[in-house]
Design an enzyme around this catalytic site. Structure first.
Site, PDB file in Angstrom:
ATOM      1  N   LEU A  75      39.606  46.506  36.342  1.00 43.37           N
ATOM      2  CA  LEU A  75      38.579  47.104  37.189  1.00 43.37           C
ATOM      3  C   LEU A  75      38.414  46.434  38.549  1.00 43.37           C
ATOM      4  CD1 LEU A  75      35.876  47.790  34.450  1.00 43.37           C
ATOM      5  CD2 LEU A  75      37.845  49.206  35.066  1.00 43.37           C
ATOM      6  N   CYS A  76      39.198  45.390  38.845  1.00 41.39           N
ATOM      7  CA  CYS A  76      39.174  44.807  40.190  1.00 41.39           C
ATOM      8  C   CYS A  76      39.957  45.704  41.139  1.00 41.39           C
ATOM      9  CB  CYS A  76      39.806  43.412  40.195  1.00 41.39           C
ATOM     10  SG  CYS A  76      38.699  42.120  39.653  1.00 41.39           S
ATOM     11  N   MET A 113      36.135  37.205  42.795  1.00 38.27           N
ATOM     12  CA  MET A 113      37.110  37.117  41.702  1.00 38.27           C
ATOM     13  C   MET A 113      38.436  36.553  42.199  1.00 38.27           C
ATOM     14  SD  MET A 113      35.263  37.783  39.239  1.00 38.27           S
ATOM     15  CE  MET A 113      36.573  37.328  38.136  1.00 38.27           C
ATOM     16  N   GLU A 114      38.802  36.868  43.421  1.00 38.32           N
ATOM     17  CA  GLU A 114      40.040  36.323  43.980  1.00 38.32           C
ATOM     18  C   GLU A 114      39.935  34.816  44.161  1.00 38.32           C
ATOM     19  OE1 GLU A 114      40.189  40.554  44.236  1.00 38.32           O
ATOM     20  OE2 GLU A 114      38.593  39.174  44.743  1.00 38.32           O
ATOM     21  N   ASP A 128      50.133  22.998  33.410  1.00 38.22           N
ATOM     22  CA  ASP A 128      51.474  23.397  32.976  1.00 38.22           C
ATOM     23  C   ASP A 128      52.538  22.395  33.414  1.00 38.22           C
ATOM     24  OD1 ASP A 128      53.478  25.220  31.874  1.00 38.22           O
ATOM     25  OD2 ASP A 128      53.999  25.619  33.972  1.00 38.22           O
TER      26      ASP A 128
END
Length: 159
Positions: A75-76, A113-114, A128
């Site tokens: 939904l972004c 959100m970004e 990682d």
């Protein structure tokens, strides 16, 4: 509390229609922390990591993640970001790495959100790259620091 914008009248998830919103300059900053053993941090900072420059790789990963947030989070909206910046700082006293991201655009929807995705993915990339040396690192305190622009105005997190 505000109404949830991603839920329609039938209670179903939907993408918000931003076509009628005004374009404004929007900016968001977010942060994430990675806590690790002092030896792991020293290896990164001294450039002795066998995989190369951990911070440079994490910075690029964070920038790429911000640009692809719309593919990762349902939904972004896909956004034309005008600026993405990821800063990484070693805090040797607390054996932590602090990541701060900045995302900016002129558009109809925010970039929170970004910015959060950039900080998160940069932190995950550090994990990682270092997991072969230390598996019990902790990625924590991912949060929005500040956002400007748009109808909801200015937000700044408490310190």
């Amino acid at each position: 509390m505000s109404e949830l914008t991603h839920i329609n009248d039938a209670g179903e998830a939907n993408m918000v229609d931003v076509s009628q919103k005004a374009e404004t300059v929007r900016e968001a900053r977010a942060e994430a922390w990675v806590t690790m053993a002092p030896e792991t941090l020293h290896m990164i900072v001294s450039g002795q990591h066998h995989k190369g420059d951990v911070f440079a790789t994490a910075r690029i990963a964070g920038i790429q993640a911000a640009k692809r947030t719309w593919e990762l989070i349902p939904l972004c909206h896909p956004l034309l970001l005008s600026k993405v910046e990821v800063q990484i700082e070693a805090c040797e006293k607390t054996h932590q790495v602090r990541i701060e991201s900045l995302c900016k655009l002129a558009g109809k929807t925010g970039v929170e959100m970004e910015a959060l995705t950039a900080a998160s993915v940069a932190a995950l990339t550090i994990y990682d790259m270092c997991k072969a040396v230390q598996k019990n690192m902790v990625v924590e305190s991912v949060r929005l620091l500040e956002k400007t622009g748009g109808k909801s105005g200015h937000f700044k997190a408490e310190v």
